[in-house]
Design an enzyme around this catalytic site. Sequence first.
Site, PDB file in Angstrom:
ATOM      1  N   SER A  64      48.712  40.199  32.398  1.00 33.67           N
ATOM      2  CA  SER A  64      49.415  40.954  33.291  1.00 33.67           C
ATOM      3  C   SER A  64      50.938  40.051  32.025  1.00 33.67           C
ATOM      4  O   SER A  64      51.197  39.447  31.770  1.00 33.67           O
ATOM      5  CB  SER A  64      49.748  41.079  34.757  1.00 33.67           C
ATOM      6  OG  SER A  64      48.786  41.130  35.475  1.00 33.67           O
TER       7      SER A  64
HETATM    8  N1  SAH Z   1      44.874  39.168  36.520  1.00 32.61           N
HETATM    9  C1  SAH Z   1      44.585  39.412  35.664  1.00 32.61           C
HETATM   10  C2  SAH Z   1      44.180  40.589  34.449  1.00 32.61           C
HETATM   11  C3  SAH Z   1      43.361  41.534  35.605  1.00 32.61           C
HETATM   12  S1  SAH Z   1      43.187  43.112  34.410  1.00 32.61           S
HETATM   13  C4  SAH Z   1      44.859  37.470  34.766  1.00 32.61           C
HETATM   14  O1  SAH Z   1      45.789  37.080  35.704  1.00 32.61           O
HETATM   15  O2  SAH Z   1      45.228  37.566  33.599  1.00 32.61           O
HETATM   16  C5  SAH Z   1      42.466  43.972  35.379  1.00 32.61           C
HETATM   17  C6  SAH Z   1      41.093  43.097  35.517  1.00 32.61           C
HETATM   18  O3  SAH Z   1      40.484  43.977  36.435  1.00 32.61           O
HETATM   19  C7  SAH Z   1      40.375  43.153  34.576  1.00 32.61           C
HETATM   20  O4  SAH Z   1      39.594  42.266  34.155  1.00 32.61           O
HETATM   21  C8  SAH Z   1      38.961  44.242  34.897  1.00 32.61           C
HETATM   22  O5  SAH Z   1      37.500  43.753  34.825  1.00 32.61           O
HETATM   23  C9  SAH Z   1      38.735  43.837  36.455  1.00 32.61           C
HETATM   24  N2  SAH Z   1      38.658  44.798  37.885  1.00 32.61           N
HETATM   25  C10 SAH Z   1      38.902  46.379  37.306  1.00 32.61           C
HETATM   26  N3  SAH Z   1      37.686  47.044  38.226  1.00 32.61           N
HETATM   27  C11 SAH Z   1      37.026  46.115  38.615  1.00 32.61           C
HETATM   28  C12 SAH Z   1      36.650  45.735  39.365  1.00 32.61           C
HETATM   29  N4  SAH Z   1      35.881  47.416  40.946  1.00 32.61           N
HETATM   30  N5  SAH Z   1      35.837  44.996  40.763  1.00 32.61           N
HETATM   31  C13 SAH Z   1      36.116  43.529  40.370  1.00 32.61           C
HETATM   32  N6  SAH Z   1      36.951  43.946  38.684  1.00 32.61           N
HETATM   33  C14 SAH Z   1      37.920  44.731  38.626  1.00 32.61           C
END
Ligand code: SAH
Length: 218
Positions: A64
């Site tokens: 992000s």
């Molecule tokens: N917080 C992260 C950015 C997240 S991007 C950082 O600091 O880099 C969003 C993430 O959510 C992705 O890695 C994706 O794989 C995960 N995601 C999406 N759906 C999900 C679910 N149902 N359970 C767990 N993770 C999920």
Amino acid sequence: MTDPDLVAERKMQFLFALRSRGVTDQAVLSAMEHVDRGLFVRGLFAERAYEDTPLPISCGQTISQPSVVGLMTQALEITPRDKVLEVGTGSGYQAAILSQLARRVYTVDRHKRLVMEARGVFDALGIVNITSLIADGSFGLPDQAPFDRIIVTAAAEDPPGPLLAQLKIGGIMVVPVGQSDAVQSLIRVRRTETGFDYDEMRAVRFVPLLEGVAREND
Ligand code: SAH
């Protein structure tokens, strides 16, 4: 990047961008000053780690934008005794920031590769209060519930019911809500004795919250 003057200047610009976009909480700013975002971005994009922009990471996901990380963290009003759940580990950067402010952080992602890479960075940084797991975070972590704070870093159509249920009374959850690929709203939910209070913070854009654990090659 080894030139110490350049490092110091980039750090100053990074913090300036955070402040100018509304990240004013001193504890959050210190955490973001302390945790080097450059360690969470690999390859071609590493050069841009100190810009206030989202960047691609493995598995087609994104780390992000730093100011959004700061604003979401600030909105959680974390205290040092808190147990926090993050859904969407991604690079691990947000979890590392949370780990500086909370007692314990649980972070889950549906991609095994992301969880393994993030663990490597937590170990390298000597962070010991993060537990990272491969799971579908929409169901939360019933075994560790309830949580003082919950942060979802992928967009859901609505705040997932199991996560609301796993929030302590007095707890705060921050979650982007809206259809994937459209503009979403960042929502802050507070659990009260009698229900939930919602307030809308700002427009954001996150990857979607998907169902189930990802297959190895997804
Ligand atoms: N917080 C992260 C950015 C997240 S991007 C950082 O600091 O880099 C969003 C993430 O959510 C992705 O890695 C994706 O794989 C995960 N995601 C999406 N759906 C999900 C679910 N149902 N359970 C767990 N993770 C999920």
